[in-house]
Design a protein around this motif. Structure first.
Motif, mmCIF file in Angstrom:
data_model
loop_
_atom_site.group_PDB
_atom_site.id
_atom_site.type_symbol
_atom_site.label_atom_id
_atom_site.label_comp_id
_atom_site.label_asym_id
_atom_site.label_seq_id
_atom_site.Cartn_x
_atom_site.Cartn_y
_atom_site.Cartn_z
ATOM 1 N N ALA A 259 2.212 -2.331 1.723
ATOM 2 C CA ALA A 259 1.576 -2.934 0.556
ATOM 3 C C ALA A 259 2.113 -4.361 0.463
ATOM 4 C CB ALA A 259 1.875 -2.114 -0.696
ATOM 5 N N GLY A 260 2.204 -4.913 -0.733
ATOM 6 C CA GLY A 260 2.779 -6.235 -0.880
ATOM 7 C C GLY A 260 4.241 -6.151 -1.265
ATOM 8 N N SER A 261 4.778 -7.260 -1.766
ATOM 9 C CA SER A 261 6.173 -7.289 -2.194
ATOM 10 C C SER A 261 6.293 -6.754 -3.620
ATOM 11 C CB SER A 261 6.713 -8.720 -2.132
ATOM 12 O OG SER A 261 6.726 -9.189 -0.804
ATOM 13 N N GLY A 262 7.233 -5.847 -3.810
ATOM 14 C CA GLY A 262 7.463 -5.274 -5.130
ATOM 15 C C GLY A 262 6.319 -4.424 -5.629
ATOM 16 N N PRO A 263 5.833 -3.446 -4.833
ATOM 17 C CA PRO A 263 4.756 -2.587 -5.329
ATOM 18 C C PRO A 263 5.253 -1.727 -6.495
ATOM 19 C CG PRO A 263 5.623 -1.732 -3.255
ATOM 20 C CD PRO A 263 6.266 -3.071 -3.475
ATOM 21 N N HIS A 264 4.536 -1.791 -7.611
ATOM 22 C CA HIS A 264 4.932 -1.050 -8.807
ATOM 23 C C HIS A 264 3.890 0.002 -9.167
ATOM 24 C CE1 HIS A 264 8.134 -4.017 -10.582
ATOM 25 N NE2 HIS A 264 8.459 -3.532 -9.404
ATOM 26 N N GLY A 265 2.861 -0.417 -9.909
ATOM 27 C CA GLY A 265 1.857 0.545 -10.366
ATOM 28 C C GLY A 265 0.792 0.811 -9.327
ATOM 29 N N LEU A 266 0.031 1.877 -9.554
ATOM 30 C CA LEU A 266 -1.100 2.161 -8.683
ATOM 31 C C LEU A 266 -2.142 2.972 -9.424
ATOM 32 C CD1 LEU A 266 -0.405 4.995 -6.102
ATOM 33 C CD2 LEU A 266 1.162 4.505 -7.954
ATOM 34 N N ALA A 267 -3.370 2.851 -8.964
ATOM 35 C CA ALA A 267 -4.488 3.627 -9.491
ATOM 36 C C ALA A 267 -5.315 4.109 -8.323
ATOM 37 C CB ALA A 267 -5.338 2.771 -10.436
ATOM 38 N N LEU A 268 -5.806 5.341 -8.409
ATOM 39 C CA LEU A 268 -6.592 5.921 -7.329
ATOM 40 C C LEU A 268 -8.063 5.957 -7.708
ATOM 41 C CD1 LEU A 268 -4.384 8.968 -6.253
ATOM 42 C CD2 LEU A 268 -4.251 6.583 -5.525
ATOM 43 N N ALA A 269 -8.906 5.580 -6.752
ATOM 44 C CA ALA A 269 -10.342 5.702 -6.962
ATOM 45 C C ALA A 269 -10.695 7.174 -7.123
ATOM 46 C CB ALA A 269 -11.099 5.093 -5.784
ATOM 47 N N PRO A 270 -11.644 7.502 -8.015
ATOM 48 C CA PRO A 270 -11.974 8.914 -8.243
ATOM 49 C C PRO A 270 -12.607 9.591 -7.038
ATOM 50 C CG PRO A 270 -13.491 7.466 -9.419
ATOM 51 C CD PRO A 270 -12.400 6.605 -8.887
ATOM 52 N N GLU A 271 -13.212 8.810 -6.155
ATOM 53 C CA GLU A 271 -13.816 9.372 -4.950
ATOM 54 C C GLU A 271 -13.206 8.702 -3.728
ATOM 55 O OE1 GLU A 271 -17.968 8.759 -5.269
ATOM 56 O OE2 GLU A 271 -18.202 10.027 -7.036
ATOM 57 N N GLY A 272 -13.148 9.445 -2.645
ATOM 58 C CA GLY A 272 -12.637 8.882 -1.409
ATOM 59 C C GLY A 272 -11.131 8.760 -1.419
ATOM 60 N N ARG A 273 -10.610 7.984 -0.498
ATOM 61 C CA ARG A 273 -9.167 7.836 -0.319
ATOM 62 C C ARG A 273 -8.815 6.349 -0.388
ATOM 63 N NH1 ARG A 273 -6.827 12.377 2.461
ATOM 64 N NH2 ARG A 273 -5.398 11.008 3.579
ATOM 65 N N ARG A 274 -8.886 5.805 -1.591
ATOM 66 C CA ARG A 274 -8.579 4.394 -1.798
ATOM 67 C C ARG A 274 -7.626 4.253 -2.981
ATOM 68 N NH1 ARG A 274 -12.944 -0.237 -1.073
ATOM 69 N NH2 ARG A 274 -12.383 0.318 1.052
ATOM 70 N N ALA A 275 -6.595 3.428 -2.800
ATOM 71 C CA ALA A 275 -5.617 3.181 -3.853
ATOM 72 C C ALA A 275 -5.529 1.686 -4.125
ATOM 73 C CB ALA A 275 -4.249 3.720 -3.443
ATOM 74 N N TYR A 276 -5.260 1.350 -5.380
ATOM 75 C CA TYR A 276 -5.051 -0.033 -5.790
ATOM 76 C C TYR A 276 -3.594 -0.152 -6.240
ATOM 77 C CZ TYR A 276 -10.095 -0.203 -5.638
ATOM 78 O OH TYR A 276 -11.412 -0.142 -5.210
ATOM 79 N N VAL A 277 -2.828 -0.978 -5.526
ATOM 80 C CA VAL A 277 -1.387 -1.074 -5.746
ATOM 81 C C VAL A 277 -1.046 -2.463 -6.262
ATOM 82 C CG1 VAL A 277 0.890 -0.886 -4.683
ATOM 83 C CG2 VAL A 277 -0.994 0.543 -3.853
ATOM 84 N N THR A 278 -0.362 -2.512 -7.418
ATOM 85 C CA THR A 278 0.050 -3.804 -7.965
ATOM 86 C C THR A 278 1.364 -4.238 -7.331
ATOM 87 O OG1 THR A 278 1.226 -2.776 -9.813
ATOM 88 C CG2 THR A 278 -1.080 -3.319 -10.156
ATOM 89 N N ASN A 279 1.399 -5.464 -6.822
ATOM 90 C CA ASN A 279 2.593 -5.994 -6.162
ATOM 91 C C ASN A 279 3.187 -7.092 -7.040
ATOM 92 O OD1 ASN A 279 2.109 -4.411 -3.730
ATOM 93 N ND2 ASN A 279 0.402 -5.806 -3.381
ATOM 94 N N ALA A 280 4.197 -6.708 -7.829
ATOM 95 C CA ALA A 280 4.741 -7.614 -8.832
ATOM 96 C C ALA A 280 5.412 -8.838 -8.234
ATOM 97 C CB ALA A 280 5.733 -6.863 -9.717
ATOM 98 N N ALA A 281 5.942 -8.739 -7.029
ATOM 99 C CA ALA A 281 6.664 -9.859 -6.427
ATOM 100 C C ALA A 281 5.765 -10.787 -5.615
ATOM 101 C CB ALA A 281 7.798 -9.344 -5.549
#
Length: 871
Positions: free
Chosen positions: A840-862
């Motif tokens: 992911a990026g630097s300092g991954p903190h939060g994440l949310a998953l798409a309701p369908e499929g296999r996709r995640a959204y990861v917040t990189n605080a750094a």
């Protein structure tokens, strides 16, 4: 460590083959130009560490231990043997005429080389000699050996597209040729050997072979002119490199296209790092190597993105920016509206409420942009060009022999004028004139709009005039002449051609900048954009390359951005009009051709003739200012509201997800709210407040406190609500405990449960039976049975975790690990990690998953980004 940069690596030569060492530290690149060269690049620095002269170097193959590199020498019809420790050529193996591709057995004892005419040379790597030649088809090209070493699959380019199978035990052909697509080039096999994938260059498809049955079980469309493919180490993803600047990613189990990754050049031969997270593509037709991440795409997201939440329909993701007092909202995928058979043009009304989509040859579909559906159709037989008046009251549609004026309110034709073969139509800024190209007479007609009628004589222009655009002041008209490769400039007052601008290729779409100083012309033939300076009436600067075949164009209202529909990348590319650099790539469905922007510039409407649909997508991310220090975020179950905890002001902000506006004043909760969660029915909002060691409860209907704060102690952080809404589980990060709240009584049930050193975030399985808690004080995730909460187990991780989320089916748990800059996937059945950490990026903190499929959204605080991860 692999260099995180995905910028092209300049080589100073045209690359052909690429290969990555088993330890991932070296990238070998071959080039046949001049005397032939093999470069060794350090994957950590992306710099050239060594150069070896190797005559006619093209395709390459490494032994499993990486000790030897075999390189095809097309100048001497041989294979060179290179010792990788010294990078010296230690031998040359004559193979027969025109060796093309190599395939190494998994144990490294045999090397199969396709040669001409119709042969495969078999090299014994112990003696480095050809021990036999197998006669195979007419023009064998690509080859792969299955993981068990038992079969070699060889593509044949000239036998109407077939694949031959060689049994390695006897080195003889087995079975009958397997028919695939046209011009099969590359072939790869899954690690389990059950499927073989064949890349068909001329069909833009991949044929899927069931190796047990020996038949093609599916054909999957990919990008234009695919050349090569690689498969992920575990076999779940196939990456297909396309000449037109993209990589198509397929799920090998479902055989569905997962995504299309844009490249800054054409994809030739590709190679994966051992972990499968990074790939390198030889730039087909260029002079660089193109690195790209296989599962992670990073997008800018403010100054310190902290937490993320996604709407139930998966269309929008909300990301809090803890440093800037804003919430970034991004559309996760284009909205697709089926509109007809072959949509080829689109226009949006000034109020943004409707879009008109030309269904080529059939008529016009009327789309309600609020409802996202077709509400009416206007029948115009043979319709193939269209323009909307600036006030939205008239639609002008061209068909063979006729141009029709249509009242957009009544959807009725109000007038027609004869035009033999209209190629394009545009409206003057004041709406008083229409300009129509007639390809049959190679002229431009000037038409009065009220009443509808031709004014004066047709204006002769270049050969086969099609698209045209008028400057904002209405003074000049620019017409693209396809067959004469030029643009005619017409003075609209004198109605004369004042200049002819040679652009060197076929002009496609044209558009004028809002200030009238530039006209941009797309050329699919030359794969570039040409910029015309309207003051000098000449081409300004060098053409802007767009390898993915540029088509429709639109400037943003302020002229700072140019949006370009690119057919083969299935995307809209966004260019900075000052620097001319591509600054963003927006997915836009299959074969995007024409586009129009909404009046506020927030949406792009994109048509694709082969898709039968119009894609509606955000032109850029929206930032909603809330102030303070927004941290936690949650979306209501109905998707209509996003709730944002503001630690600086002690409030919760409410955002309307439809308008992306703050709805009403902030809801005061006091203290320093951190995490937020909604009840299943959406009626209650629970907010943790570390400053008061309590959980606040908000009535979402009234925006007021539903009950007194619930003391939980221990500096509460993450929380989760049970599926029935009767329990709230709260992590006490300061006390190393888990509190269980009864939502009916508003009290903590029993004593807090010991939960590691510093529990932070929590996630419940869909059935509510198990709770997963990240322990930032240890390298573990805790597993708690909600029926017996004192039964705490632990899952070891490669670092201290932060955020956690569980898949919709409850089978997978995803955890961010900041120290590893990665996302870890856990199997909830075995309670073990699966695969290796995904970058992911630097300092991954939060994440949310798409309701369908296999996709995640990861917040990189750094790193101030959000990683979009296909896990």
């Amino acid at each position: 460590m692999i260099n995180p940069s995905t910028a092209p690596i300049p080589l100073g030569m045209s690359p052909d083959g690429v290969a990555v060492s088993p330890d991932g530290r070296r990238l070998y690149v071959s080039g046949p130009v001049d005397t032939g060269t093999v470069l060794v690049l350090d994957t950590g620095t992306h710099t050239v560490a060594h150069r070896t002269v190797c005559s006619g170097a093209t395709d390459m193959a490494l032994t499993p231990d990486g000790g030897r590199l075999y390189v095809i020498d097309r100048e001497t019809d041989s294979v060179s043997v290179v010792a990788t420790d010294s990078m010296t050529v230690t031998g040359s193996i004559p193979t027969g005429f025109a060796p093309a591709k190599l395939a190494m057995t998994p144990n490294g004892t045999r090397l199969y080389v396709t040669i001409q005419p119709g042969g495969v040379a078999v090299i014994d790597t112990a003696s480095n000699q050809v021990i036999r030649t197998v006669q195979v088809g007419e023009e064998p090209f690509g080859a792969v050996v299955t993981a068990d070493g038992g079969r070699v699959y060889v593509t044949d380019r000239l036998s109407e597209g077939v694949v031959h199978v060689i049994a390695t035990e006897t080195d003889t052909i087995v079975g009958t040729p397997i028919e695939v697509g046209r011009m099969p080039l590359a072939v790869v096999a899954t690690p389990d050997g059950r499927r073989v994938f064949v890349v068909n260059h001329d069909d833009a498809t991949v044929s899927v072979i069931d190796t047990a049955a020996g038949t093609v079980i599916a054909t999957v469309e990919v990008g234009s002119f695919p050349r090569h493919a690689v498969i992920s180490p575990e076999g779940s993803r196939l990456y297909v490199g396309n000449e037109m600047g993209s990589v198509s990613v397929l799920d090998t189990r479902t055989l569905m296209l997962v995504t299309t990754l844009p490249l800054d050049g054409g994809a030739g031969t590709m190679a994966l790092t051992p972990d499968g997270h990074r790939a390198y593509a030889a730039d087909f037709g260029g002079m660089s190597v193109l690195p790209f991440d296989t599962r992670t795409v990073a997008v800018p997201a403010g100054k310190r993105p902290e937490e993320a939440a996604i709407t139930p329909d998966g269309q929008q993701v909300f990301v809090t920016d803890a440093a800037d007092g804003t919430v970034t909202v991004a559309q996760t995928r284009p909205l697709r509206i089926t509109v007809g058979r072959t949509p080829s043009a689109v226009a949006v009304t000034p109020d943004g409420a409707h879009a008109f989509v030309l269904d080529d040859g059939h008529g016009v579909a009327v789309v309600d942009t609020i409802e996202g559906k077709v509400t009416d159709t206007i029948d115009v037989e043979g319709a193939h060009v269209m323009a909307l008046s600036h006030d939205g009251r008239r639609l002008y549609v061209g068909a063979p022999q006729t141009l029709s004026s249509i009242d957009t309110a009544t959807r009725q034709v109000t007038g027609t004028v004869p035009v033999q073969d209209p190629g394009g139509v545009t409206v003057s800024p004041d709406g008083a004139r229409l300009y129509v190209t007639d390809m049959a007479t190679e002229t431009v007609l000037v038409i009065d709009t009220d009443p509808l009628g031709v004014l004066g004589e047709p204006i002769a222009v270049g050969q086969s005039p099609q698209d045209l655009t008028v400057t904002p002041d209405g003074r000049h008209l620019y017409t693209g002449n396809v067959l004469s490769h030029d643009v005619s400039v017409i003075d609209t007052v004198d109605r004369t051609v004042t200049a002819t601008i040679q652009i060197g290729s076929r002009p496609g779409f044209l558009t004028a900048s809002p200030d009238g100083r530039r006209v941009c012309v797309s050329s699919a033939e030359a794969a570039n954009l040409i910029v015309i300076d309207t003051a000098t009436q000449s081409v300004s600067g060098e053409p802007i390359p767009v390898l993915q075949v540029p088509q429709g164009l639109a400037f943003s209202a302020d002229g700072s951005r140019l949006y370009v529909a690119a057919v083969h990348s299935r995307a809209v590319h966004v260019f900075d009009t000052v620097t001319r650099a591509r600054i963003e790539t927006i997915p836009a469905g299959l074969a995007p051709t024409a586009l129009a922007l909404s009046p506020d510039g927030r949406r792009a409407y994109v048509t694709g003739p082969t898709a039968g649909a119009v894609s509606v997508t955000d032109t850029n991310t929206t930032r909603v200012r809330v102030g303070g220090q927004p941290l936690g975020v949650a979306v209501s179950p109905d998707g209509r509201r996003a709730y944002v905890a503001d630690a600086a002001t002690g409030t919760v902000h409410v955002i309307d997800t439809a308008t992306l506006q703050v709805a009403g004043p902030p809801v005061p909760v006091g203290g320093s709210p951190r995490y937020v969660a909604s009840s299943p029915d959406g009626g209650r909002l629970y907010v943790t407040d570390p400053a008061t060691d309590s959980v606040e409860v908000i009535d979402t209907a009234t925006g007021t406190e539903a009950r007194a704060p619930i003391p939980v102690g221990g500096s509460p952080a993450g929380l989760a609500v049970s599926p029935d809404g009767r329990r709230v589980y709260v992590a006490g990060s300061g006390a190393g405990t888990l509190s269980i709240v009864d939502t009916t009584t508003g009290t903590v049930i029993g004593a807090p449960v010991p939960a590691g050193v510093a529990p932070l975030d929590v996630a419940l399985t869909p059935d509510g039976s198990r709770l997963f808690v990240t322990d930032t004080g240890a390298d573990a995730v805790l597993v708690i049975d909600t029926g017996a909460p004192t039964d705490v187990r632990s899952i070891s991780l490669p670092g201290a975790p932060h955020g956690v989320a569980i898949s919709r089916d409850g089978r997978n748990l995803l955890v961010t690990v900041p120290a590893r800059k990665a996302l870890v996937v856990v199997d909830t059945t075995t309670l073990t990690t699966t695969g290796i950490p995904i970058p992911a990026g630097s300092g991954p903190h939060g994440l949310a998953l798409a309701p369908e499929g296999r996709r995640a959204y990861v917040t990189n605080a750094a790193s101030n980004t959000v990683s979009v991860v296909d896990w």
